[in-house]
Design a protein around this motif. Structure first.
Motif, PDB file in Angstrom:
ATOM      1  N   PRO A   5       0.920  -1.136  -0.079  1.00 20.48           N
ATOM      2  CA  PRO A   5      -0.014  -0.047  -0.002  1.00 20.48           C
ATOM      3  C   PRO A   5       0.952   1.257   0.078  1.00 20.48           C
ATOM      4  CG  PRO A   5      -0.833  -1.610   1.642  1.00 20.48           C
ATOM      5  CD  PRO A   5       0.563  -2.171   1.070  1.00 20.48           C
ATOM      6  N   VAL A   6       0.276   2.387  -0.866  1.00 23.16           N
ATOM      7  CA  VAL A   6       1.149   3.710  -0.841  1.00 23.16           C
ATOM      8  C   VAL A   6       0.110   4.617  -0.150  1.00 23.16           C
ATOM      9  CG1 VAL A   6       1.927   5.376  -2.408  1.00 23.16           C
ATOM     10  CG2 VAL A   6       2.392   2.722  -2.853  1.00 23.16           C
ATOM     11  N   SER A   7       0.564   5.533   0.553  1.00 19.33           N
ATOM     12  CA  SER A   7      -0.305   6.564   1.126  1.00 19.33           C
ATOM     13  C   SER A   7      -0.043   7.788   0.441  1.00 19.33           C
ATOM     14  CB  SER A   7       0.240   7.064   2.583  1.00 19.33           C
ATOM     15  OG  SER A   7      -0.519   8.075   3.028  1.00 19.33           O
ATOM     16  N   ALA A   8      -1.283   8.205  -0.276  1.00 16.60           N
ATOM     17  CA  ALA A   8      -1.353   9.492  -1.073  1.00 16.60           C
ATOM     18  C   ALA A   8      -0.773  10.680  -0.339  1.00 16.60           C
ATOM     19  CB  ALA A   8      -2.730   9.363  -1.983  1.00 16.60           C
ATOM     20  N   GLN A  40      -7.270  10.702  -3.085  1.00 24.49           N
ATOM     21  CA  GLN A  40      -7.069  11.817  -2.398  1.00 24.49           C
ATOM     22  C   GLN A  40      -6.076  11.930  -1.129  1.00 24.49           C
ATOM     23  OE1 GLN A  40     -11.012  12.721  -0.890  1.00 24.49           O
ATOM     24  NE2 GLN A  40     -11.925  12.323  -2.896  1.00 24.49           N
ATOM     25  N   VAL A  41      -5.514  13.012  -0.770  1.00 27.06           N
ATOM     26  CA  VAL A  41      -4.714  12.977   0.318  1.00 27.06           C
ATOM     27  C   VAL A  41      -5.219  12.018   1.292  1.00 27.06           C
ATOM     28  CG1 VAL A  41      -3.545  14.415   2.092  1.00 27.06           C
ATOM     29  CG2 VAL A  41      -3.821  15.350  -0.239  1.00 27.06           C
ATOM     30  N   GLY A  42      -4.326  11.281   2.001  1.00 25.44           N
ATOM     31  CA  GLY A  42      -4.692  10.189   3.039  1.00 25.44           C
ATOM     32  C   GLY A  42      -5.080   8.941   2.693  1.00 25.44           C
ATOM     33  N   ASP A  43      -5.342   8.915   1.180  1.00 29.19           N
ATOM     34  CA  ASP A  43      -5.988   7.616   0.806  1.00 29.19           C
ATOM     35  C   ASP A  43      -4.883   6.721   0.865  1.00 29.19           C
ATOM     36  OD1 ASP A  43      -8.539   8.533   0.190  1.00 29.19           O
ATOM     37  OD2 ASP A  43      -8.079   8.725  -1.913  1.00 29.19           O
ATOM     38  N   ALA A  51      -6.336  -5.056 -11.079  1.00 34.40           N
ATOM     39  CA  ALA A  51      -7.152  -3.751 -10.248  1.00 34.40           C
ATOM     40  C   ALA A  51      -6.368  -2.897  -9.300  1.00 34.40           C
ATOM     41  CB  ALA A  51      -8.262  -4.420  -9.702  1.00 34.40           C
ATOM     42  N   LEU A  52      -6.792  -1.547  -9.438  1.00 30.78           N
ATOM     43  CA  LEU A  52      -6.325  -0.798  -8.481  1.00 30.78           C
ATOM     44  C   LEU A  52      -7.392  -0.623  -7.360  1.00 30.78           C
ATOM     45  CD1 LEU A  52      -4.545   1.784  -7.815  1.00 30.78           C
ATOM     46  CD2 LEU A  52      -6.236   3.282  -8.811  1.00 30.78           C
ATOM     47  N   CYS A  53      -6.682  -0.777  -6.022  1.00 31.40           N
ATOM     48  CA  CYS A  53      -7.619  -0.747  -4.740  1.00 31.40           C
ATOM     49  C   CYS A  53      -7.132   0.388  -3.918  1.00 31.40           C
ATOM     50  CB  CYS A  53      -7.149  -1.959  -3.916  1.00 31.40           C
ATOM     51  SG  CYS A  53      -7.624  -3.533  -4.776  1.00 31.40           S
ATOM     52  N   VAL A  54      -8.679   1.201  -3.912  1.00 31.49           N
ATOM     53  CA  VAL A  54      -8.114   2.466  -3.064  1.00 31.49           C
ATOM     54  C   VAL A  54      -8.963   2.426  -1.797  1.00 31.49           C
ATOM     55  CG1 VAL A  54      -8.607   5.121  -2.954  1.00 31.49           C
ATOM     56  CG2 VAL A  54      -7.714   3.850  -5.185  1.00 31.49           C
ATOM     57  N   ALA A  55      -8.286   2.545  -0.666  1.00 36.03           N
ATOM     58  CA  ALA A  55      -9.047   2.664   0.723  1.00 36.03           C
ATOM     59  C   ALA A  55      -8.938   3.976   1.352  1.00 36.03           C
ATOM     60  CB  ALA A  55      -8.256   1.637   1.816  1.00 36.03           C
ATOM     61  N   ARG A  56     -10.271   4.525   1.631  1.00 37.46           N
ATOM     62  CA  ARG A  56     -10.443   5.853   1.965  1.00 37.46           C
ATOM     63  C   ARG A  56     -11.331   5.699   3.314  1.00 37.46           C
ATOM     64  NH1 ARG A  56     -12.699   8.715  -2.789  1.00 37.46           N
ATOM     65  NH2 ARG A  56     -10.534   8.971  -3.446  1.00 37.46           N
ATOM     66  N   GLY A  59     -14.084   2.852   5.345  1.00 43.37           N
ATOM     67  CA  GLY A  59     -14.748   1.921   4.474  1.00 43.37           C
ATOM     68  C   GLY A  59     -14.209   0.830   3.812  1.00 43.37           C
ATOM     69  N   ALA A  60     -14.729  -0.226   3.155  1.00 43.30           N
ATOM     70  CA  ALA A  60     -14.041  -1.080   2.371  1.00 43.30           C
ATOM     71  C   ALA A  60     -13.477  -0.435   1.179  1.00 43.30           C
ATOM     72  CB  ALA A  60     -15.190  -2.116   1.911  1.00 43.30           C
ATOM     73  N   PRO A  61     -12.337  -1.077   0.631  1.00 47.42           N
ATOM     74  CA  PRO A  61     -11.602  -0.428  -0.344  1.00 47.42           C
ATOM     75  C   PRO A  61     -12.636  -0.417  -1.711  1.00 47.42           C
ATOM     76  CG  PRO A  61     -10.524  -2.262   0.436  1.00 47.42           C
ATOM     77  CD  PRO A  61     -11.764  -2.328   1.344  1.00 47.42           C
TER      78      PRO A  61
END
Length: 74
Positions: A5-8, A40-43, A51-56, A59-61
């Motif tokens: 995982p990478v933090s935006a 977004q910042v913090g994602d 697939a690209l998975c984004v956790a915000r 909630g579920a990614p």
């Protein structure tokens, strides 16, 4: 294939990721998304298979599909 995982750190539009794990000397493994995605910042985001998975937040990614392909290094 799974990336860490990478933090935006800034708002970013992602539509193409090149140089994924599995890339070799002459070829790059790349993921081209079906549609561009804003992170977004913090994602937190990562690549899982095709697939690209984004956790915000809590909630579920969200999962954004794409196509994995090999490209020659330029």
């Amino acid at each position: 294939m799974l990336t860490e995982p990478v933090s935006a750190r800034r708002l970013q539009l992602i539509d193409d990721l090149e140089g994924l794990p599995g890339s070799s000397d002459g070829c790059l493994l790349a993921l081209t998304l079906d549609a561009p995605v804003f992170v977004q910042v913090g994602d937190f985001w990562w690549v899982e298979d095709d697939a690209l998975c984004v956790a915000r937040g809590e909630g579920a990614p969200m999962v954004y599909r794409g196509r994995l392909e090999w490209r020659r290094k330029r």
